[in-house]
Design an enzyme around this catalytic site. Structure first.
Site, PDB file in Angstrom:
ATOM      1  N   LEU A  43       0.876  -1.130  -0.096  1.00  0.00           N
ATOM      2  CA  LEU A  43       0.073  -0.094   0.000  1.00  0.00           C
ATOM      3  C   LEU A  43       0.915   1.307  -0.020  1.00  0.00           C
ATOM      4  O   LEU A  43       2.032   1.379   0.663  1.00  0.00           O
ATOM      5  CB  LEU A  43      -0.976  -0.056   1.191  1.00  0.00           C
ATOM      6  N   GLU A  54      -8.189   3.539   8.561  1.00  0.00           N
ATOM      7  CA  GLU A  54      -8.771   2.824   7.477  1.00  0.00           C
ATOM      8  C   GLU A  54      -8.834   1.392   7.539  1.00  0.00           C
ATOM      9  O   GLU A  54      -9.481   0.714   6.999  1.00  0.00           O
ATOM     10  CB  GLU A  54      -8.165   3.671   6.288  1.00  0.00           C
TER      11      GLU A  54
HETATM   12  N1  NAP Z   1      -5.617   0.026  -1.816  1.00  0.00           N
HETATM   13  C1  NAP Z   1      -6.467  -1.060  -1.838  1.00  0.00           C
HETATM   14  O1  NAP Z   1      -7.521  -0.830  -1.322  1.00  0.00           O
HETATM   15  C2  NAP Z   1      -5.662  -2.214  -2.290  1.00  0.00           C
HETATM   16  C3  NAP Z   1      -6.415  -3.255  -2.207  1.00  0.00           C
HETATM   17  C4  NAP Z   1      -5.797  -4.739  -2.670  1.00  0.00           C
HETATM   18  C5  NAP Z   1      -4.388  -4.729  -3.293  1.00  0.00           C
HETATM   19  N2  NAP Z   1      -3.915  -3.466  -3.126  1.00  0.00           N
HETATM   20  C6  NAP Z   1      -2.579  -3.330  -3.744  1.00  0.00           C
HETATM   21  O2  NAP Z   1      -2.656  -3.890  -5.063  1.00  0.00           O
HETATM   22  C7  NAP Z   1      -1.511  -4.406  -5.607  1.00  0.00           C
HETATM   23  C8  NAP Z   1      -1.632  -6.046  -5.779  1.00  0.00           C
HETATM   24  O3  NAP Z   1      -2.684  -5.731  -7.063  1.00  0.00           O
HETATM   25  P1  NAP Z   1      -2.474  -6.268  -8.559  1.00  0.00           P
HETATM   26  O4  NAP Z   1      -3.754  -5.578  -9.240  1.00  0.00           O
HETATM   27  O5  NAP Z   1      -1.171  -6.009  -8.950  1.00  0.00           O
HETATM   28  O6  NAP Z   1      -2.655  -7.858  -8.436  1.00  0.00           O
HETATM   29  P2  NAP Z   1      -3.960  -8.948  -7.814  1.00  0.00           P
HETATM   30  O7  NAP Z   1      -4.982  -8.446  -8.840  1.00  0.00           O
HETATM   31  O8  NAP Z   1      -3.932  -8.832  -6.471  1.00  0.00           O
HETATM   32  O9  NAP Z   1      -3.187 -10.070  -8.181  1.00  0.00           O
HETATM   33  C9  NAP Z   1      -3.053 -10.457  -9.652  1.00  0.00           C
HETATM   34  C10 NAP Z   1      -3.056 -11.976  -9.753  1.00  0.00           C
HETATM   35  O10 NAP Z   1      -4.187 -12.311  -9.959  1.00  0.00           O
HETATM   36  C11 NAP Z   1      -4.191 -13.718 -10.803  1.00  0.00           C
HETATM   37  N3  NAP Z   1      -5.340 -13.379 -11.999  1.00  0.00           N
HETATM   38  C12 NAP Z   1      -5.263 -12.152 -12.739  1.00  0.00           C
HETATM   39  N4  NAP Z   1      -6.166 -12.433 -13.610  1.00  0.00           N
HETATM   40  C13 NAP Z   1      -6.739 -13.695 -13.404  1.00  0.00           C
HETATM   41  C14 NAP Z   1      -7.584 -14.415 -13.997  1.00  0.00           C
HETATM   42  N5  NAP Z   1      -8.524 -13.988 -15.430  1.00  0.00           N
HETATM   43  N6  NAP Z   1      -7.956 -15.628 -13.661  1.00  0.00           N
HETATM   44  C15 NAP Z   1      -7.356 -16.023 -12.465  1.00  0.00           C
HETATM   45  N7  NAP Z   1      -6.657 -15.489 -11.717  1.00  0.00           N
HETATM   46  C16 NAP Z   1      -6.163 -14.136 -12.400  1.00  0.00           C
HETATM   47  C17 NAP Z   1      -3.028 -13.747 -11.386  1.00  0.00           C
HETATM   48  O11 NAP Z   1      -2.289 -14.526 -10.415  1.00  0.00           O
HETATM   49  P3  NAP Z   1      -1.073 -15.640 -10.954  1.00  0.00           P
HETATM   50  O12 NAP Z   1       0.027 -14.529 -11.306  1.00  0.00           O
HETATM   51  O13 NAP Z   1      -0.725 -16.445  -9.696  1.00  0.00           O
HETATM   52  O14 NAP Z   1      -1.607 -16.562 -11.981  1.00  0.00           O
HETATM   53  C18 NAP Z   1      -2.244 -12.339 -11.292  1.00  0.00           C
HETATM   54  O15 NAP Z   1      -0.924 -12.388 -11.201  1.00  0.00           O
HETATM   55  C19 NAP Z   1      -0.516  -4.360  -4.424  1.00  0.00           C
HETATM   56  O16 NAP Z   1       0.382  -3.204  -4.384  1.00  0.00           O
HETATM   57  C20 NAP Z   1      -1.478  -4.122  -3.077  1.00  0.00           C
HETATM   58  O17 NAP Z   1      -0.785  -3.594  -2.013  1.00  0.00           O
HETATM   59  C21 NAP Z   1      -4.293  -2.037  -2.705  1.00  0.00           C
END
Ligand code: NAP
Length: 185
Positions: free
Chosen positions: A24, A31
């Site tokens: 984050l 929050e």
């Molecule tokens: N501010 C907030 O409220 C908040 C909330 C959540 C997260 N975050 C931040 O967001 C970041 C992470 O989010 P992100 O968007 O990079 O990743 P994410 O959506 O958490 O994870 C992505 C992973 O989900 C899987 N995926 C993606 N598309 C898919 C599909 N069609 N079917 C099945 N699995 C699928 C894949 O895993 P595999 O690679 O294993 O196949 C992909 O690498 C971090 O920085 C975290 O701290 C912030």
């Protein structure tokens, strides 16, 4: 159509950023408490909620806090077998959102279902017919981010007041934010 309704919950800054370098961009203790409370609380004490997240969001949770307690943790990945090996047995690892909805539908003990990120999972959930509400914490500041919250279709989702969600401006340190709720009409 299954009975499962999806809620999204996220915190985004002014440029709609939600994350940077796998974590984050900010540290907001209250929050985080709001997130824990909203995703955990149940009306029926015999039930439990589910949280659905992408594999990278799972990775971003410090080991000592995961699985998120008092919630069914569902992790989505394209590499189910590999991720299963690396996660505790009580974590449900599935290949997509539809599979998660089917899983939840098959369990009588799940009260509400929360999509907790990241980008792809939010987008897929928002476009899904079962998506009902978006709980978005709107942080009144810009942070450098590499991950973003998808655009909310304001034709479909409208700002609503919800009992129990504070309407007034929140402040932690020098960061102001609002808890907003958007409902699909
Ligand atoms: N501010 C907030 O409220 C908040 C909330 C959540 C997260 N975050 C931040 O967001 C970041 C992470 O989010 P992100 O968007 O990079 O990743 P994410 O959506 O958490 O994870 C992505 C992973 O989900 C899987 N995926 C993606 N598309 C898919 C599909 N069609 N079917 C099945 N699995 C699928 C894949 O895993 P595999 O690679 O294993 O196949 C992909 O690498 C971090 O920085 C975290 O701290 C912030």
């Amino acid at each position: 159509m299954s009975k499962v309704k999806l809620n999204l919950i996220a915190a985004a800054c002014e440029n709609m950023g939600i994350g940077i370098n796998g974590s984050l961009p900010w540290r907001l203790k209250n929050e985080m408490l709001y997130f824990t409370n909203m995703t955990t609380k149940v009306k029926d004490s015999t039930k439990i909620n589910a949280v659905i997240m992408g594999r990278k969001t799972w990775d971003s949770i410090p080991t000592k806090y995961r699985p998120l307690n008092n919630r069914i943790n569902i992790v989505l990945t394209r590499q189910v077998d590999t991720v299963k090996k690396d996660t505790p047995d009580d974590v449900i690892v599935l290949p997509g959102l539809d599979e998660a909805i089917s899983y939840i539908n098959g369990r009588e003990d799940i009260e509400s279902s929360w999509v907790i990120g990241g980008s792809f999972i939010y987008k897929a959930a928002m476009e899904h017919p079962n998506c009902d509400k978006i709980y978005l914490t709107e942080i009144q500041k810009n942070f450098e981010c590499d991950t973003f919250f998808p655009t909310i279709d304001r034709q479909q989702f409208h700002l609503v007041d919800e009992e129990g969600v504070p309407k007034d401006r929140q402040k932690e340190g020098n960061i102001d934010y609002y808890f907003r709720v958007y409902k699909r009409l």
